[in-house]
Enzyme design. Structure first.
Site, PDB file in Angstrom:
ATOM      1  N   HIS A  64       5.552   6.365  -2.408  1.00 12.53           N
ATOM      2  CA  HIS A  64       6.967   6.932  -3.158  1.00 12.53           C
ATOM      3  C   HIS A  64       6.779   8.398  -3.378  1.00 12.53           C
ATOM      4  O   HIS A  64       7.727   9.341  -2.898  1.00 12.53           O
ATOM      5  CB  HIS A  64       7.622   6.201  -4.340  1.00 12.53           C
ATOM      6  CG  HIS A  64       7.552   4.653  -4.032  1.00 12.53           C
ATOM      7  ND1 HIS A  64       7.535   3.607  -5.238  1.00 12.53           N
ATOM      8  CD2 HIS A  64       7.828   3.903  -2.815  1.00 12.53           C
ATOM      9  CE1 HIS A  64       7.687   2.326  -4.697  1.00 12.53           C
ATOM     10  NE2 HIS A  64       8.040   2.843  -3.386  1.00 12.53           N
TER      11      HIS A  64
ATOM     12  N   CYS B 106       0.855  -1.290   0.338  1.00 13.74           N
ATOM     13  CA  CYS B 106       0.012  -0.145  -0.025  1.00 13.74           C
ATOM     14  C   CYS B 106       0.909   1.204   0.150  1.00 13.74           C
ATOM     15  O   CYS B 106       2.027   1.118   0.143  1.00 13.74           O
ATOM     16  CB  CYS B 106      -1.007   0.096   1.218  1.00 13.74           C
ATOM     17  SG  CYS B 106       0.087   0.065   2.941  1.00 13.74           S
TER      18      CYS B 106
ATOM     19  N   ARG C 204      12.742  -4.460   6.644  1.00  9.59           N
ATOM     20  CA  ARG C 204      13.362  -4.087   5.275  1.00  9.59           C
ATOM     21  C   ARG C 204      14.742  -4.330   5.126  1.00  9.59           C
ATOM     22  O   ARG C 204      15.219  -3.985   3.916  1.00  9.59           O
ATOM     23  CB  ARG C 204      12.533  -2.736   4.836  1.00  9.59           C
ATOM     24  CG  ARG C 204      12.412  -2.727   3.353  1.00  9.59           C
ATOM     25  CD  ARG C 204      11.763  -1.597   2.621  1.00  9.59           C
ATOM     26  NE  ARG C 204      11.860  -1.397   1.305  1.00  9.59           N
ATOM     27  CZ  ARG C 204      12.799  -0.652   1.081  1.00  9.59           C
ATOM     28  NH1 ARG C 204      13.675   0.504   1.636  1.00  9.59           N
ATOM     29  NH2 ARG C 204      13.140  -0.741  -0.428  1.00  9.59           N
TER      30      ARG C 204
ATOM     31  N   ALA D 118       3.253   1.559   2.805  1.00  6.30           N
ATOM     32  CA  ALA D 118       4.353   1.037   2.731  1.00  6.30           C
ATOM     33  C   ALA D 118       5.506   1.482   1.782  1.00  6.30           C
ATOM     34  O   ALA D 118       6.696   1.649   2.098  1.00  6.30           O
ATOM     35  CB  ALA D 118       4.064  -0.421   2.040  1.00  6.30           C
TER      36      ALA D 118
END
Lengths: 531, 453
Positions: free
Chosen positions: A185, A53, A87, A56
């Site tokens: 992003h 999503c 991550r 994230a």
């Protein structure tokens, strides 16, 4: 191949069939028109997708690696929890700098907060974070319910900024925004360019660069930096692996941006070009030949014989160190085939490293890419906006009145633009072989079917697919987390990757999958009258 | 490591740092995987489903399948009805499960999506089933989500058809498939007929065969879930993960509910065996008594490995409470006992155990690992007993960590082997003992390194 694909797609209900067939193509180099793929559109509900999503993408990918900021998840506990340490964006601190990478911060909203609003709790959480950690910056990342209950996180950020005299940024990256991580992003990129980049004044060295879209997974960034520093580059900032807000402030001082992960950070590359006149080039430090090419491209940009000579020296030195051992691994890997499904750039990057090992990529796909990541940036103007992409803000950027400058003359730019990927990414598909498959937003059903059809030796994907492949007898390598290994970037990283792939396909355990009694005669002495 | 955690205790009312819990849906997903041929479905944004699948996969190292309603902004504003109905149609047509277990997320809960109505309007193929549980992430924890999904199974499926089956229902709680296998082994050894639900053994510890099967052989059959309404009694292990499901079954089908501690350690296992023995009239067989005797033998022989050592225990409430009881019975001192799941009942129960044993320890529910770390900085312990997330504290304070509970992400095999029953007790003793002795060996001066311990 097309028949097999059609057979697979025909198993879908009509609406899904119609949707999915646009996301799958067989590469045909000699097709008259450049091939086009549908990407960055909604996943059909019910499809077992690998996508994540917006949160994230924003918190997990871009902001998470910043080690000197309190990245505060505003929402119920889960989202913060799942992005805590998972991550592998490594970070190392020097001196008494703050390093909060091993911490997870959340407002852990409760039912009452959802009903009556979470702003009060957010304010209190910031107060407590300031008291305990004394950070210079805090980044608030909101999760789904926060957007719905209408918490004004910008107002809270403004309040906190005044109250505590530190930088507090608000990122409205609720999970339902956009169609994948990609929207997140963009939101993170917007925040960094608006509020952080351009606020510092560090004097920079001769060949100054920013490394964009490198998140230091498994220490990749460190390996790249090692080589770049050896050549003589001054790395002003890394976005954002092992990065800090303090470094990011100076990013506009660098002469060149080098972009590793195009998808997650191309917005900053483009916006910095407009705002500060900083050019960017697309690099790929995954793979030996591609690392060499990237280093040479960078040297071309700076057009300095010393730098070029030094680049060649370092390439020769690094290569001679790893070449013999790579040859050994290549003997093991040569002739194998791979299917890649990962991220927004790695499915491209890793094809080149696999090629170094003699492994052919028969399928490649991105989880959250846009068409330009597949087809090249020349298609940008033809990408139609839809309701989902319109929901993600696109900033109107203008040249900065004090910091805009021209780094290279127009004449020089014209001269080198055909030599190096200047302000350009060619996408993944151009380099792929005829007959190979390109699949966008690959899902579970297609994974299962395509593994049967293509029978690759190696399936490079993520943790959700890994054991599906293993159960089917195919070695799977996680390309998000590298199966907790790495670095895989640069020269030395290539060796690590080669070692891990060789290990995965040759580990003796594969020999034991079928019990011997299934293949050997068990009824000794009972063959009389047999046949 | 964790260099910025101050020793001075800081009171916090809003900021959670390094949580010791996660959200409801992941527990609901885990529970749903314990139904045979079930596809869990996450009604919310894609991210939730992706996170939960990743998280469970990392813990079990086995495929975890689940689908999502893939909410976009439009669905968040106008409701997720269309998404769910489309999803249900696609799921049955593409993935062909027998049952879909829908759980909600904080997104669909906040907008108030009415799942039963959506499901009623959806096209569910004949013979297939859709169940649901409300699992708002802003209430309770992953353990609550597990409990709610178990309750959902009962609500939708259990029926009292007035044909007693003579069986005992077992709700195992939020434990590993290896533990579920062990509990089943014990029941079989006693000759007891039972229905265990959920049952993730054979699903999340499935063998390698060279062929991928989307729905492995394990999991509670739908028929058994229906039949659970005809059972003699329900034994629910753990008041947090299992009690609600058992009480729901009592309410709905008049099957009496008995809530026991998760059978970890001697006492809790004894209580389990005695309860089922009394209920069914079946004797506790020699085989199990022998196992018990072996554990006690080890405890007596090796008590000096761990007796008097201070331990911090953290994780999920049912497991942590049982571990507290067991470590006390080993002569250890549970100095700090903490769960991230909210619940005063947990604090009361554990405080009761500590005060009975005369141990002066700190107990907290709805706590986080930052608090635990601050306690440890104030007064250290010899051992950490809990999830993988304890490894940061373990490294920062140089205290050995025995990994137990959910999740364990950095070690393997744990999900296959039990911590329940006498065999599990033996395993816990071995893990604790080895961790402490490894530390003793590491720290010993050359002249003090003992060959025999």
């Amino acid at each position: 191949m097309k028949d097999k694909l059609n057979k697979m797609l025909e198993k879908y209900p009509a609406a899904v069939f119609k949707n999915r067939k646009e996301h799958i193509i067989v590469k045909e180099a000699d097709s008259e028109q450049p091939q086009s793929i549908t990407a960055n559109t909604r996943t059909v509900p019910g499809i077992i997708t690998n996508r994540g999503c917006c949160y994230a993408g924003c918190k997990g990918v871009v902001l998470g690696p910043l080690r000197d900021a309190v990245v505060l998840t505003h929402g119920p506990i889960g989202c913060g929890y799942y992005t805590w340490g998972t991550r592998r964006n490594k970070g190392r601190t020097e001196g008494d700098e703050l390093n909060l990478l091993n911490y997870c911060f959340s407002t852990d909203l409760q039912e009452g907060d959802i009903v009556f609003g979470g702003e009060k709790k957010l304010r209190q959480a910031i107060t407590e974070a300031v008291e305990i950690f004394k950070p210079k910056s805090i980044m608030i990342c909101s999760t789904c319910p926060v957007g719905l209950i209408g918490d004004d996180i910008n107002a809270v950020a403004n309040w906190a900024q005044k109250e505590y005299g530190i930088q507090v940024l608000a990122f409205s990256c609720e999970g339902y925004k956009g169609v994948s991580q990609s929207g997140g992003h963009h939101i993170a990129n917007n925040g960094l360019i608006k509020h952080i980049i351009g606020t510092g004044e560090r004097a920079v060295g001769k060949y100054s660069i920013n490394l964009l879209g490198e998140y230091n997974i498994g220490g990749d960034g460190w390996e790249i930096e090692r080589v770049l520093k050896k050549i003589g580059y001054d790395i002003v900032s890394v976005m954002t692996g092992n990065g800090t807000v303090e470094e990011l402030k100076n990013a506009h001082m660098a002469q060149l941006n080098v972009v590793q992960c195009h998808r997650s950070i191309n917005y900053i590359g483009e916006m910095m070009q407009t705002k500060y006149g900083t050019d960017w080039i697309k690099v790929n430090f995954i793979g030996i030949k591609s690392t060499m090419k990237s280093l040479r491209d960078m040297a071309v940009y700076f057009d300095d014989p010393d730098l070029m000579a030094r680049t060649e020296e370092v390439i020769a030195e690094e290569f001679s160190e790893i070449a013999p051992i790579m040859e050994e691994y290549k003997k093991i890997c040569q002739g194998k085939t791979a299917a890649l499904f990962v991220g927004g750039s790695r499915a491209h990057h890793y094809q080149l490293l696999l090629e170094d090992l003699g492994v052919e990529t028969v399928l490649a796909g991105y989880e959250f890419a846009h068409r330009d990541d597949y087809e090249g940036r020349e298609v940008l103007s033809t990408i139609k906006e839809d309701a989902d992409s319109k929901n993600i803000e696109s900033l109107d950027i203008e040249p900065d009145s004090t910091h805009y400058r021209v780094v290279l003359s127009q004449e020089r730019l014209e001269k080198i633009k055909d030599q190096i990927p200047l302000n350009y990414y060619e996408g993944m598909m151009k380099q792929m072989k005829n007959g190979s498959l390109v699949v966008d937003d690959l899902n579970h059903f297609e994974t299962e079917e395509l593994l049967k059809i293509l029978k690759p030796d190696i399936f490079c994907s993520g943790i959700k697919d890994k054991y599906v492949a293993h159960k089917a007898g195919i070695f799977s390598k996680q390309l998000h987390s590298y199966d907790y290994s790495g670095p895989y970037a640069g020269f030395k990283g290539a060796v690590n990757f080669a070692r891990d792939i060789a290990m995965g396909i040759t580990t003796p355990s594969w020999k034991y999958v079928i019990p011997p009694w299934k293949t050997q005669p068990m009824l000794e002495g009972s063959l009389i009258g047999g046949k | 490591m964790l260099d910025f955690t101050p020793k001075e205790y800081v009171d916090r009312s809003a900021l959670v740092i390094n949580p010791a819990k996660t959200c409801q849906p992941v527990g609901a997903m885990y529970a749903a995987l314990g139904i045979h041929k079930c596809l869990p479905h996450s009604h919310g944004s894609q991210g939730c489903c992706a996170y939960h699948r990743k998280f469970l996969t990392r813990n079990f190292r086995d495929p975890v399948m689940a689908s999502t309603s893939s909410f976009t902004e439009g669905a968040a504003v106008f409701g997720g009805g269309t998404n769910l109905k489309t999803a249900i149609r696609n799921i049955f047509s593409i993935y062909d499960p027998d049952i879909v277990a829908v759980h909600t997320t904080c997104l669909s809960e906040t907008i108030g999506d009415d799942i039963p109505t959506f499901v009623m309007e959806a096209k569910v193929p004949e013979g297939k089933v859709v169940i649901h549980a409300n699992t708002p992430s802003y209430v309770g924890s992953h353990v609550t989500g597990f409990s709610n999904m178990v309750k959902g199974m009962v609500k939708y499926l259990a029926q009292n058809s007035k044909t007693p089956n003579g069986k005992v229902n077992i709700i195992p709680g939020f434990i590993n498939p290896g533990d579920m296998r062990e509990i089943k082994r014990i029941l079989k050894a006693m000759g007891i007929e039972f229905i265990m639900f959920p049952d993730t053994s054979g699903v999340l510890d499935a063998p390698m065969t060279g062929k991928y099967d989307m729905y492995p052989s394990g999991g509670t059959k739908i028929q058994d879930l229906i039949d659970s309404g005809n059972s003699k009694e329900t034994i629910a292990f753990g008041s947090f993960a299992s009690a609600d499901g058992a009480f729901e079954l009592e309410k709905k089908c008049k099957v009496p509910a008995k809530v026991l501690k998760t059978p970890i350690g001697i006492t809790a296992t004894d209580e389990f065996l005695m309860a089922v023995s009394r209920l069914t009239g079946k004797e506790i067989p020699q085989e199990l008594e022998e196992e018990r005797g072996q554990v006690v033998d080890i405890m007596v022989d090796c008590h000096y490995h761990y007796h008097g050592k201070k331990v911090a225990i953290f994780g999920d409430p049912d497991v942590v409470a049982a571990l507290t009881e067991f470590t006390l019975s080993m002569g250890m001192i549970p100095k700090y006992v903490l769960t991230g799941t909210p619940g005063e009942a947990f604090e009361r129960e554990v405080r009761g155990m500590l005060s009975e044993a005369g141990v002066d320890g700190k107990v907290k529910s709805a706590g986080d690992l930052f608090t635990l770390h601050q306690w440890i900085k104030e007064e250290p312990v010899d051992l950490l007993l809990g999830t993988t997330y304890g490894k940061y504290i373990s490294k920062a304070e140089d205290i050995p960590l025995v990994r137990i509970g959910f999740p364990v992400l950095d070690r393997s095999v744990h999900s296959y082997l039990p911590i329940t029953g006498y065999k599990g007790a033996m395993r816990i003793i071995e893990m604790i003992s080895n961790a402490l002795l490894d530390r003793q060996d590491r720290d010993a001066a050359d002249e003090d390194l003992e060959l025999i311990l």
